[in-house]
Design an enzyme around this catalytic site. Structure first.
Site: not given
Ligand code: NAD
Length: 290
Positions: A125, A146, A158, A196
């Site tokens: 993000s 993204h 994005e 964001n």
């Molecule tokens: N939540 C949102 O609204 C959103 C929207 C767009 C993009 N994102 C981006 O997507 C990505 C994931 O976010 P999310 O909301 O799915 O988070 P989440 O917490 O739901 O999932 C994160 C995942 O990463 C894994 N993980 C944690 N540490 C790790 C490591 N060291 N190595 C490998 N895997 C690891 C966890 O087990 C989990 O499966 C981030 O970069 C976030 O910024 C999030």
């Protein structure tokens, strides 16, 4: 159900089975791609498949998806634990924790495993895409893709070229997004991209208003829904995004711009410390039944 007509890619990898990884895997499989989803543990991989089954069953029940199509979608997704199993993917999109060191470790591993021409993409993000590109031997084949939360419902993606990204990579990434039935905008590799960078000062200031007792949680959310016609209030939206992810986003925005609007509200940091992460942990600004 879409088919992947605007790209020659057939097989994509998704790394991370959290909120976003699961959503993107479903979107890509429904768009006709073979999807290899990589989780660190077998339990998480199985939980992701169970979640996908439940999501597809809900869509069949509501009449939005034919049962045969649901079976086809399900058949396209495999869940693995070894990174090596991503070796035949033409594009791998990582969606792991918003932590640069963790993402860089993963990019090094993906670079070792994937074919030299494969695109390695990040769903970050806010983190600099170039910092992931530069730990690989293919900085021209790395970019940001993204998606928004929930990926199955949100139309925007994005696409973020780092300064190292080639035009061909950008075109192919945009082709993948189009094949997923989403609208792509191209945005410079700068923290927060467009959405964001504009959204998070607003969310952060909602936490400050709440903490200062200017209005109650419910009244803040009601105000923004009724006053701006937003579908969700800011505190509800923070719970949906995840408070840990939101904190990481604000920290990255503040690190880049040193603008006080991005400095995370102290309450947000305290809630993350208390493991009140929003919907995914069962409690955030609101309580959720698990
Ligand atoms: N939540 C949102 O609204 C959103 C929207 C767009 C993009 N994102 C981006 O997507 C990505 C994931 O976010 P999310 O909301 O799915 O988070 P989440 O917490 O739901 O999932 C994160 C995942 O990463 C894994 N993980 C944690 N540490 C790790 C490591 N060291 N190595 C490998 N895997 C690891 C966890 O087990 C989990 O499966 C981030 O970069 C976030 O910024 C999030």
């Amino acid at each position: 159900m879409g088919t992947s007509t605007s790209t020659s890619m057939k097989r994509i990898g998704v790394v991370g089975s959290g909120i976003m990884g699961s959503g993107v895997a479903e979107v890509a499989a429904k768009s006709g791609f073979e999807v290899v989803l990589r989780s660190r543990t077998r339990d998480c991989a199985d939980a992701m498949l169970t979640g996908l089954d439940a999501s597809l069953a809900r869509q069949v029940k509501k009449g939005r998806l034919e049962e045969d199509d649901a079976a086809l979608v399900r058949g396209r997704v495999s869940a693995v634990t070894a990174v090596d199993e991503l070796s035949a993917c033409e594009l791998v999109l990582e969606s792991i924790v918003e932590d640069l060191a963790a993402k860089q470790d993963l990019f090094r591993e993906l670079d070792r495993v994937c074919a030299p021409g494969a695109i390695l993409a990040t769903n970050t993000s806010t983190l600099p895409v170039v910092d992931m590109a530069m730990v690989t031997q293919r900085p021209d084949r790395v970019c940001g893709i993204h998606f928004f939360n929930p990926a199955t419902a949100m139309s925007l993606v994005e696409v973020v070229p780092a300064i190292t990204t080639s035009d061909a990579t950008l075109d192919e990434a945009r082709g993948f997004v189009a094949a997923c039935g989403k609208t792509a905008v191209t945005v410079k590799d700068q923290a927060g991209f467009v959405v964001n960078a504009l959204l998070f000062p607003y969310l952060n200031n909602a936490v400050r208003l709440f903490d200062a007792g200017v209005a109650s949680r419910d009244d803040i959310d009601t105000a923004m829904k009724g006053g701006c016609n937003f579908p969700m209030g800011p505190l509800e939206l923070l719970d949906l995004v995840g408070l840990d992810t939101s904190l990481a986003i604000l920290d990255a925005l503040y690190a880049e711009f040193r603008d006080a609007n991005f400095a995370p509200a102290p309450l947000l940091r305290r809630m993350v410390a208390a493991e009140r992460l929003g919907r995914k942990s069962g409690a955030g600004f609101y309580d959720y039944q698990r």
